[in-house]
Design a protein around this motif. Structure first.
Motif, PDB file in Angstrom:
ATOM      1  N   TYR A   1      75.436  59.316   2.714  1.00  0.00           N
ATOM      2  CA  TYR A   1      76.084  58.305   1.883  1.00  0.00           C
ATOM      3  C   TYR A   1      76.105  56.945   2.560  1.00  0.00           C
ATOM      4  O   TYR A   1      75.907  55.917   1.932  1.00  0.00           O
ATOM      5  CB  TYR A   1      77.506  58.745   1.531  1.00  0.00           C
ATOM      6  N   MET A   2      76.379  56.957   3.872  1.00  0.00           N
ATOM      7  CA  MET A   2      76.442  55.693   4.597  1.00  0.00           C
ATOM      8  C   MET A   2      75.104  54.962   4.495  1.00  0.00           C
ATOM      9  O   MET A   2      75.054  53.761   4.268  1.00  0.00           O
ATOM     10  CB  MET A   2      76.771  55.963   6.073  1.00  0.00           C
ATOM     11  N   PHE A   3      74.001  55.729   4.664  1.00  0.00           N
ATOM     12  CA  PHE A   3      72.684  55.093   4.623  1.00  0.00           C
ATOM     13  C   PHE A   3      72.302  54.697   3.200  1.00  0.00           C
ATOM     14  O   PHE A   3      71.845  53.581   2.957  1.00  0.00           O
ATOM     15  CB  PHE A   3      71.627  56.018   5.252  1.00  0.00           C
ATOM     16  N   VAL A   4      72.517  55.615   2.260  1.00  0.00           N
ATOM     17  CA  VAL A   4      72.098  55.324   0.884  1.00  0.00           C
ATOM     18  C   VAL A   4      72.865  54.135   0.310  1.00  0.00           C
ATOM     19  O   VAL A   4      72.299  53.273  -0.363  1.00  0.00           O
ATOM     20  CB  VAL A   4      72.295  56.577  -0.001  1.00  0.00           C
TER      21      VAL A   4
ATOM     22  N   LEU B   1      85.888  55.157   3.412  1.00  0.00           N
ATOM     23  CA  LEU B   1      84.752  54.613   2.660  1.00  0.00           C
ATOM     24  C   LEU B   1      83.990  55.752   1.966  1.00  0.00           C
ATOM     25  O   LEU B   1      83.682  55.678   0.771  1.00  0.00           O
ATOM     26  CB  LEU B   1      83.834  53.878   3.642  1.00  0.00           C
ATOM     27  N   PHE B   2      83.722  56.815   2.728  1.00  0.00           N
ATOM     28  CA  PHE B   2      83.004  57.956   2.165  1.00  0.00           C
ATOM     29  C   PHE B   2      83.809  58.603   1.039  1.00  0.00           C
ATOM     30  O   PHE B   2      83.275  58.915  -0.021  1.00  0.00           O
ATOM     31  CB  PHE B   2      82.700  58.983   3.259  1.00  0.00           C
ATOM     32  N   GLY B   3      85.113  58.780   1.286  1.00  0.00           N
ATOM     33  CA  GLY B   3      85.970  59.399   0.277  1.00  0.00           C
ATOM     34  C   GLY B   3      85.970  58.602  -1.020  1.00  0.00           C
ATOM     35  O   GLY B   3      85.876  59.154  -2.118  1.00  0.00           O
TER      36      GLY B   3
ATOM     37  N   GLN C   1      86.990  43.911   8.111  1.00  0.00           N
ATOM     38  CA  GLN C   1      86.190  43.363   7.022  1.00  0.00           C
ATOM     39  C   GLN C   1      86.259  44.290   5.809  1.00  0.00           C
ATOM     40  O   GLN C   1      86.432  43.838   4.685  1.00  0.00           O
ATOM     41  CB  GLN C   1      84.745  43.222   7.507  1.00  0.00           C
ATOM     42  N   LEU C   2      86.149  45.584   6.077  1.00  0.00           N
ATOM     43  CA  LEU C   2      86.213  46.559   4.986  1.00  0.00           C
ATOM     44  C   LEU C   2      87.609  46.590   4.384  1.00  0.00           C
ATOM     45  O   LEU C   2      87.793  46.579   3.170  1.00  0.00           O
ATOM     46  CB  LEU C   2      85.841  47.959   5.500  1.00  0.00           C
ATOM     47  N   VAL C   3      88.629  46.645   5.248  1.00  0.00           N
ATOM     48  CA  VAL C   3      90.003  46.763   4.763  1.00  0.00           C
ATOM     49  C   VAL C   3      90.368  45.579   3.872  1.00  0.00           C
ATOM     50  O   VAL C   3      90.941  45.740   2.806  1.00  0.00           O
ATOM     51  CB  VAL C   3      90.996  46.845   5.944  1.00  0.00           C
ATOM     52  N   SER C   4      89.974  44.359   4.313  1.00  0.00           N
ATOM     53  CA  SER C   4      90.514  43.225   3.590  1.00  0.00           C
ATOM     54  C   SER C   4      89.691  42.812   2.372  1.00  0.00           C
ATOM     55  O   SER C   4      90.208  42.120   1.505  1.00  0.00           O
ATOM     56  CB  SER C   4      90.711  42.037   4.533  1.00  0.00           C
ATOM     57  N   GLU C   5      88.413  43.217   2.275  1.00  0.00           N
ATOM     58  CA  GLU C   5      87.643  42.723   1.130  1.00  0.00           C
ATOM     59  C   GLU C   5      87.223  43.787   0.130  1.00  0.00           C
ATOM     60  O   GLU C   5      86.830  43.470  -0.992  1.00  0.00           O
ATOM     61  CB  GLU C   5      86.408  41.955   1.628  1.00  0.00           C
ATOM     62  N   MET C   6      87.331  45.062   0.542  1.00  0.00           N
ATOM     63  CA  MET C   6      86.826  46.116  -0.337  1.00  0.00           C
ATOM     64  C   MET C   6      87.497  46.122  -1.703  1.00  0.00           C
ATOM     65  O   MET C   6      86.865  46.362  -2.724  1.00  0.00           O
ATOM     66  CB  MET C   6      87.025  47.473   0.356  1.00  0.00           C
TER      67      MET C   6
END
Lengths: 303, 287
Positions: free
Chosen positions: A30-33, B120-122, A257-262
């Motif tokens: 999933y991370m790569f795709v 993220l995965f979840g 970055q992930l926490v604040s913009e996702m």
């Protein structure tokens, strides 16, 4: 009848055993795709080495170089601060407190403290950081940049605060693993060194610590992993602007970055965030491989 | 002259060592004192039993407590059978070889993945691909992956301490392997399984990054028994998530410290229980 139950049981256990493997494969997949498309859309070089992060501008640019650098610099600095304190604390726990009854008490108390520090949720570290550390750092910032017109004041939410919080958060890991690897050093080594006339400290630093080196390294690498992956606590103290990682700059890490913009991102912006996740994941995989090698080395050393 | 130099550096090193130990202690004490002083005032019965509402003028975290308990129960329900099963497979069925080292490596990798990646995965897999959205269930499924290594490892350790005589005895008396596992091995390994379970609960209580994008942040109380069931498929923020939101976007530090106080109590309680359990476990091992 019984045979069939036995077979079913074995099959079920096998499936349960494979879930860990399937999970790792699924996460990697999933991370790569999900993370790869933005690399192609933006261009790998422009994404990784671009310095301008303007995802919502009319002419958006997605450069995450400063974010990657912040993660590397922040982690390295936290490890540089946290590891010596952790290892020295481990020495205190193992070699400074044995003998007397009071010493054993102190050692037990400190060991309990290490365990409790490890158990504190990261949001609490963030909260204390916001209200205790950041104001203190702000005072320092005002002192240092008193006459400056160019410095953008961060109110104490900056790389330095984040590094200090991370250093505290990796302390229990480093201390704990150093303690067990120091304890695993055979007594005969110590005795031999002491008998040859070395002082207690010489014994510790020239004999015991070198012998415990690979174990301590494991602790360091685990600490790196923990610092690199920490998100919530440092999101609360790092400021959050995408910036060159200097101590008094408000910064963004890969995790924050992930926490604040996702939550509000969409389209290409969102896909770029997945790429940020992929970059983080690649770092973590490298650290994990390092860890496996270290542990293998330790095992062959024991034999 | 050189002797004096050595003595000075020794003194310095010794002082540094003592200082490091003292600093560690000081850090814990500072955190404890600060959280207790700022938090204890917010915590009272209505804080624990009501939901924050501007209309009623109440401040409370009851909804978050329910969400946290729901997530713990759901996660445990899945992860204990799977984790114990995996450990049994590794210890009792599989012969040492590629498959075992593959599973053990995967377990190790899983325990090294940071919680934000799990989150993220979840979000992508359980939330979007499987269509569960932001819900307690999505959060639980994500956390299963996160705490699975803890359960597997603790169960494995416990299984290793069960003497082989038990196994041979049971098989020799004509018991099937599954029967032996069910009636002899699992009960003997119970302290280890419990330790793994309690450590997992501790991890879940303190977890935040993996839940932010999976379980969401709703804080209302479910109504009635049916409400609790349907809550599983709805968004629900745990205590840590509410602490994070209170301290950042809501700017309500009284609530944040109140939650911090409650969290510390839970986490330290869990720590105490694990200690007592491992002590008993060690005692039985020595016998």
């Amino acid at each position: 009848m019984q045979k069939r139950t036995e077979k079913t049981a074995k099959l079920v256990f096998l499936v349960f055993g494979l879930i860990a493997v399937i999970s790792v494969l699924a996460i990697t997949f999933y991370m790569f795709v999900k993370g790869a498309p933005a690399f192609l859309e933006v261009g790998a070089l422009r994404l990784l080495f671009g310095t301008s992060w303007k995802p919502t501008a009319e002419n958006p640019s997605y450069g995450i170089l400063f974010i990657i650098l912040s993660s590397i610099v922040g982690t390295a600095a936290a490890v540089l601060i946290g590891v010596p304190i952790g290892v020295l604390s481990a020495v205190f726990l193992t070699d400074f407190t044995d003998g007397s009854k009071l010493g054993r008490r102190i050692s037990q108390l400190l060991y309990a403290a290490v365990e409790l520090l490890a158990a504190i949720p990261s949001v609490i570290y963030g909260l204390i950081g916001m209200l205790v550390l950041c104001p203190a750092i702000y005072r320092l910032e005002k002192m240092i940049f008193a006459g400056s017109d160019t410095h953008q004041f961060t109110g104490g939410s900056n790389l330095l605060s984040a590094v200090l919080v991370l250093a505290v958060m990796i302390l229990p890991t480093v201390t704990n693993i150093s303690v067990s690897s120091i304890r695993a050093v055979p007594v005969s080594l110590r005795s031999a060194s002491l008998a040859l006339g070395a002082s207690k400290l010489q014994t510790i630093f020239r004999v015991v610590l070198p012998a415990a080196k690979s174990g301590i390294m494991t602790g360091v690498v685990l600490g790196i992993g923990r610092a690199l992956g920490e998100a919530m606590a440092i999101n609360m103290v790092a400021g959050g602007a995408v910036n060159i990682p200097l101590p008094f700059h408000s910064v963004r890490f890969l995790t924050t970055q992930l926490v604040s913009e996702m939550s509000y991102s969409s389209g290409l912006h969102r896909r770029v965030l997945f790429s940020v996740g992929l970059v983080l994941y690649v770092f973590i995989v490298i650290i994990n491989l390092l860890l496996t090698r270290l542990r293998k080395g330790e095992k062959s050393h024991e034999q | 002259m050189s002797n004096k130099k050595i003595r000075f550096s020794e003194l310095l090193l010794g002082a540094l060592i003592v200082l490091s130990g003292a600093l560690l202690m000081l850090l814990l004490v500072t955190i404890l004192v600060f959280v207790v002083i700022r938090g204890i005032g917010s915590v009272n019965l209505s804080f624990l039993t009501s939901v924050t509402s501007a209309r009623k003028g109440t401040v409370g975290i009851a909804g978050n407590i329910v969400n946290t308990i729901l997530i713990i129960v759901l996660t445990m329900l899945f992860v204990i059978p799977v984790g114990v099963g995996a450990a049994v497979f590794l210890n009792e069925y599989a012969k040492p070889g590629k498959l075992v080292s593959c599973i053990e490596f995967a377990t190790e990798v899983l325990s090294g993945i940071p919680s934000i990646i799990f989150g993220l995965f979840g979000m992508l897999f359980f939330g979007e691909t499987l269509g569960l959205g932001y819900s307690i269930l999505t959060g639980s499924l994500t956390l299963i992956l996160m705490v699975l290594p803890l359960v597997i490892r603790n169960t494995q350790e416990a299984l290793k301490t069960v003497p082989d005589g038990y196994r041979h005895g049971a098989i020799g008396l004509g018991a099937g392997k599954w029967y032996m596992i069910r009636t002899i091995l699992i009960p003997s390994a119970m302290p280890g399984i419990l330790t793994g379970a309690i450590l997992s609960i501790g991890r879940i209580v303190g977890e935040s990054a993996a839940l932010l994008f999976t379980a969401g942040s709703a804080k209302l109380l479910p109504k009635g028994l049916f409400g609790i069931f349907s809550k599983i498929f709805q968004s629900g923020g745990t205590l840590t998530i509410q602490l994070y939101l209170s301290a950042t976007s809501e700017g309500d530090f009284d609530t944040a410290f109140g939650i911090a106080f409650v969290l510390l109590l839970i986490v330290f309680g869990i720590n105490l229980i694990t200690k007592l359990l491992t002590r008993r476990f060690d005692a039985t091992k020595k016998k």
